[in-house]
Design a protein around this motif. Structure first.
Motif, PDB file in Angstrom:
ATOM      1  N   LYS A 189       0.818  -1.221   0.000  1.00 13.69           N
ATOM      2  CA  LYS A 189       0.000   0.000   0.000  1.00 13.69           C
ATOM      3  C   LYS A 189       0.852   1.271   0.000  1.00 13.69           C
ATOM      4  CE  LYS A 189      -3.968  -2.211   0.476  1.00 13.69           C
ATOM      5  NZ  LYS A 189      -5.003  -2.178  -0.569  1.00 13.69           N
ATOM      6  N   TYR A 190       2.138   1.108  -0.137  1.00 11.14           N
ATOM      7  CA  TYR A 190       3.052   2.248   0.014  1.00 11.14           C
ATOM      8  C   TYR A 190       2.716   3.379  -0.943  1.00 11.14           C
ATOM      9  CZ  TYR A 190       7.592   4.633   0.554  1.00 11.14           C
ATOM     10  OH  TYR A 190       8.584   5.550   0.808  1.00 11.14           O
ATOM     11  N   LEU A 191       2.609   3.073  -2.215  1.00 16.23           N
ATOM     12  CA  LEU A 191       2.320   4.096  -3.221  1.00 16.23           C
ATOM     13  C   LEU A 191       0.879   4.584  -3.095  1.00 16.23           C
ATOM     14  CD1 LEU A 191       3.626   5.630  -5.550  1.00 16.23           C
ATOM     15  CD2 LEU A 191       2.859   3.833  -7.093  1.00 16.23           C
ATOM     16  N   GLU A 192      -0.035   3.667  -2.818  1.00 16.31           N
ATOM     17  CA  GLU A 192      -1.442   4.036  -2.687  1.00 16.31           C
ATOM     18  C   GLU A 192      -1.655   5.008  -1.523  1.00 16.31           C
ATOM     19  OE1 GLU A 192      -5.589   1.814  -1.482  1.00 16.31           O
ATOM     20  OE2 GLU A 192      -4.132   0.698  -2.682  1.00 16.31           O
ATOM     21  N   ASP A 193      -0.985   4.763  -0.395  1.00 17.23           N
ATOM     22  CA  ASP A 193      -1.129   5.652   0.766  1.00 17.23           C
ATOM     23  C   ASP A 193      -0.639   7.062   0.445  1.00 17.23           C
ATOM     24  OD1 ASP A 193      -2.208   3.607   2.224  1.00 17.23           O
ATOM     25  OD2 ASP A 193      -0.364   3.118   3.313  1.00 17.23           O
TER      26      ASP A 193
ATOM     27  N   LYS B 123       5.474   6.910  -9.427  1.00 17.64           N
ATOM     28  CA  LYS B 123       4.236   7.027 -10.191  1.00 17.64           C
ATOM     29  C   LYS B 123       4.538   7.052 -11.697  1.00 17.64           C
ATOM     30  CE  LYS B 123      -0.249   7.523  -9.224  1.00 17.64           C
ATOM     31  NZ  LYS B 123      -0.966   6.518  -8.420  1.00 17.64           N
ATOM     32  N   SER B 124       5.610   7.733 -12.073  1.00 14.92           N
ATOM     33  CA  SER B 124       6.000   7.770 -13.490  1.00 14.92           C
ATOM     34  C   SER B 124       6.377   6.380 -13.982  1.00 14.92           C
ATOM     35  CB  SER B 124       7.177   8.735 -13.689  1.00 14.92           C
ATOM     36  OG  SER B 124       6.809  10.060 -13.358  1.00 14.92           O
ATOM     37  N   ALA B 125       7.116   5.641 -13.165  1.00 12.19           N
ATOM     38  CA  ALA B 125       7.515   4.286 -13.546  1.00 12.19           C
ATOM     39  C   ALA B 125       6.294   3.384 -13.710  1.00 12.19           C
ATOM     40  CB  ALA B 125       8.462   3.704 -12.496  1.00 12.19           C
ATOM     41  N   LYS B 126       5.326   3.556 -12.820  1.00  7.16           N
ATOM     42  CA  LYS B 126       4.102   2.760 -12.927  1.00  7.16           C
ATOM     43  C   LYS B 126       3.361   3.073 -14.230  1.00  7.16           C
ATOM     44  CE  LYS B 126      -0.404   1.913 -10.845  1.00  7.16           C
ATOM     45  NZ  LYS B 126      -1.419   2.380  -9.876  1.00  7.16           N
ATOM     46  N   ILE B 127       3.259   4.358 -14.555  1.00  7.46           N
ATOM     47  CA  ILE B 127       2.541   4.767 -15.773  1.00  7.46           C
ATOM     48  C   ILE B 127       3.273   4.282 -17.017  1.00  7.46           C
ATOM     49  CG2 ILE B 127       1.867   6.776 -17.146  1.00  7.46           C
ATOM     50  CD1 ILE B 127       1.331   8.220 -14.440  1.00  7.46           C
TER      51      ILE B 127
ATOM     52  N   ASP C  24      10.126  -3.638  -3.479  1.00  2.00           N
ATOM     53  CA  ASP C  24       8.948  -4.447  -3.776  1.00  2.00           C
ATOM     54  C   ASP C  24       8.206  -3.916  -5.002  1.00  2.00           C
ATOM     55  OD1 ASP C  24       7.011  -6.415  -3.416  1.00  2.00           O
ATOM     56  OD2 ASP C  24       5.793  -5.142  -2.127  1.00  2.00           O
ATOM     57  N   ILE C  25       7.998  -2.606  -5.052  1.00  4.98           N
ATOM     58  CA  ILE C  25       7.298  -2.002  -6.188  1.00  4.98           C
ATOM     59  C   ILE C  25       8.105  -2.198  -7.474  1.00  4.98           C
ATOM     60  CG2 ILE C  25       6.567   0.206  -7.197  1.00  4.98           C
ATOM     61  CD1 ILE C  25       5.846   1.066  -4.295  1.00  4.98           C
ATOM     62  N   ALA C  26       9.421  -2.009  -7.399  1.00  4.47           N
ATOM     63  CA  ALA C  26      10.268  -2.178  -8.583  1.00  4.47           C
ATOM     64  C   ALA C  26      10.176  -3.598  -9.124  1.00  4.47           C
ATOM     65  CB  ALA C  26      11.718  -1.824  -8.237  1.00  4.47           C
ATOM     66  N   VAL C  27      10.176  -4.589  -8.236  1.00  8.85           N
ATOM     67  CA  VAL C  27      10.084  -5.985  -8.672  1.00  8.85           C
ATOM     68  C   VAL C  27       8.723  -6.263  -9.303  1.00  8.85           C
ATOM     69  CG1 VAL C  27      10.098  -8.395  -7.900  1.00  8.85           C
ATOM     70  CG2 VAL C  27      11.788  -6.788  -6.993  1.00  8.85           C
ATOM     71  N   GLN C  28       7.660  -5.690  -8.731  1.00 11.68           N
ATOM     72  CA  GLN C  28       6.329  -5.907  -9.294  1.00 11.68           C
ATOM     73  C   GLN C  28       6.203  -5.285 -10.693  1.00 11.68           C
ATOM     74  OE1 GLN C  28       2.977  -5.293  -6.516  1.00 11.68           O
ATOM     75  NE2 GLN C  28       4.527  -5.191  -4.921  1.00 11.68           N
ATOM     76  N   LEU C  29       6.752  -4.099 -10.856  1.00  7.80           N
ATOM     77  CA  LEU C  29       6.759  -3.487 -12.187  1.00  7.80           C
ATOM     78  C   LEU C  29       7.510  -4.373 -13.171  1.00  7.80           C
ATOM     79  CD1 LEU C  29       7.481   0.265 -11.292  1.00  7.80           C
ATOM     80  CD2 LEU C  29       5.286  -0.741 -11.920  1.00  7.80           C
ATOM     81  N   LEU C  30       8.610  -4.933 -12.709  1.00  9.30           N
ATOM     82  CA  LEU C  30       9.422  -5.796 -13.569  1.00  9.30           C
ATOM     83  C   LEU C  30       8.660  -7.059 -13.962  1.00  9.30           C
ATOM     84  CD1 LEU C  30      12.167  -6.061 -14.898  1.00  9.30           C
ATOM     85  CD2 LEU C  30      13.030  -7.111 -12.801  1.00  9.30           C
TER      86      LEU C  30
END
Length: 449
Positions: free
Chosen positions: A24-28, A144-148, A184-190
């Motif tokens: 929830k890190y980015l969502e929060d 957020k940019s990486a996610k988009i 964690d977020i970086a791995v999920q994007l990957l």
């Protein structure tokens, strides 16, 4: 997890969505940003945005769906322009939230971005503004940019794959971040990016990228979800034969996978480890068989096969590994067995080391391929922390110089003589004894011309 053939690699599903719900890190942070008031009117008075842009922003905030349905292209054009002409972090953050909302509302909204790029005739769109923001000194803006970017990339037309190097470099850097949430977020994007076969080799070739991934596993994290995600990305990579053939040579992953499989509590971790090992063996047997045999993978597979698994893919992959490894072991000569052991780095007092006949017949083979195995023994002595491994390696160096003409000269040239001498002061008595014995042989057997 059924391991696809090379022809099936485009049909890979992703178990975790982009920035999955367990983090929830980015969502929060997004919730906090939504609660802020952005002084758009002030920006308009300061001529940072036009009156028309202000009107569009307010209209979009009132009813995003209606605005997009009515004039989607112009709103996306507005957001991309705002990203490029505004510099304040809070306004950029807010603009990114709006853009992400557009993409999250409906998968079809991504087409607006590509349609706009086509209308403008700009091949750098829609990615360029977001790539630039990866360098912005603001954590949220980067994430957020990486996610988009990731969302845009995995939904782009297969015929128009873009150069994602900047994103791969950014991900490689985040994999070493001290903040576990960012890793964690970086791995999920990957995970999402590598679902697209065209991005696998470029990512693999990104400096420090795979090294950082493997580093996460070598740290011995007890987080089963993180282990699963990282190994899943490696499984996706090993669907490419070139990568399956190179991964063990460069990153020594086989012993890492084996230790994780032996200790895994979650079945899905075992599943993805076994599937990755199967990829490596089926796609590149010549490059991986020796390391797997040397690290006693067959024994591990036999132990794992004795357990009850709810996932039949685990059973099938274990049976494949057992069958292939058993066939190879049955055909091994004594020299093959020794070579596999040295290449694995896991030396023990197996019969070849203790056989004088073996060394009489095979010592000179350590000179093959520019002293490949001799250099490996030297590297083991320089890097291993195991007293057993060091003792066996020192013993083998002594046997080599005893039975190989010009052996002493070769040891001098690669620096192994000095390394063995340093072991004479090792804390372990057996290491000291084997090192002393090897040095005595070095002194006894003078240079042969």
């Amino acid at each position: 997890m059924t391991t696809p053939t090379v022809e099936e690699t485009s049909d890979v599903s992703i178990d975790a969505p982009i920035v999955a719900s367990h983090n929830k890190y980015l969502e929060d942070q997004t919730v906090a940003i939504r609660s802020r008031t952005i002084p758009w009117e002030g920006y308009q008075r300061a001529s940072l945005i036009t009156e028309e842009e202000l009107s569009q922003i307010r209209q979009f905030e009132k009813s995003p769906t209606a605005a997009l349905n009515e004039a989607g292209d112009s709103y996306i054009d507005l957001f991309l322009n705002l990203l490029q002409k505004l510099s304040r972090a809070d306004t950029i953050q807010n603009s990114l939230v709006l853009i992400d909302d557009v993409l999250a509302e409906s998968e079809g909204r991504v087409n607006i971005f590509y349609r706009l790029a086509e209308q403008k005739g700009d091949i750098s769109l829609p990615y360029r503004p977001f790539f630039k923001l990866l360098k912005k000194d603001d954590e949220y803006i980067q994430l957020k940019s990486a996610k988009i970017i990731t969302y845009l990339l995995i939904h782009s037309d297969a015929a128009t794959k873009v150069d994602a190097t900047e994103l791969f470099v950014w991900i490689a850097e985040q994999l070493q971040n001290a903040n576990a949430n960012i890793v964690d977020i970086a791995v999920q994007l990957l995970q999402s990016l590598l679902s697209v076969p065209e991005y696998r080799l470029p990512f693999y070739q990104t400096p420090n990228a795979v090294q950082s991934l493997v580093g996460i596993l070598k740290k011995g994290s007890s987080n089963a979800q993180m282990q699963y995600q990282v190994i899943y990305t490696l499984w996706l990579l090993t669907l490419i034969r070139e990568i399956a053939a190179d991964l063990q040579r460069k990153f020594d992953v086989v012993p890492v996978f084996i230790e994780i499989a032996k200790a895994a509590i979650k079945e899905k971790v075992t599943r993805v480890v076994v599937a990755t090992l199967r990829n490596m063996l089926s796609k590149a047997p010549q490059e991986n068989m020796a390391a797997m045999i040397g690290n006693k993978l067959l024994n591990v597979c036999e132990t794992l096969a004795g357990r009850k698994w709810s996932d039949t893919d685990i059973t099938e992959d274990l049976e494949y590994l057992k069958e292939e490894l058993a066939k190879s072991v049955a055909n091994l000569s004594t020299w093959d067995e020794y070579e596999s052991e040295v290449k694995s780095g896991k030396l023990e007092w197996s019969p070849p080391h203790l056989s004088e006949q073996f060394w009489k017949q095979n010592a000179s083979k350590l000179n093959d391929r520019d002293h490949e195995l001799l250099r490996m023994l030297s590297r083991i002595i320089a890097t291993s922390q195991s007293p057993l491994v060091l003792a066996v390696a020192a013993h083998d160096i002594g046997q080599y110089v005893k039975y190989c003409a010009n052996g002493k000269r070769a040891l001098d040239e690669i620096g192994a003589k000095t390394q063995v001498m340093q072991l004479m002061t090792h804390a372990d008595p057996d290491v000291r004894y084997q090192a002393l014995t090897a040095v005595q042989k070095l002194m006894t057997h003078a240079y042969n011309s």
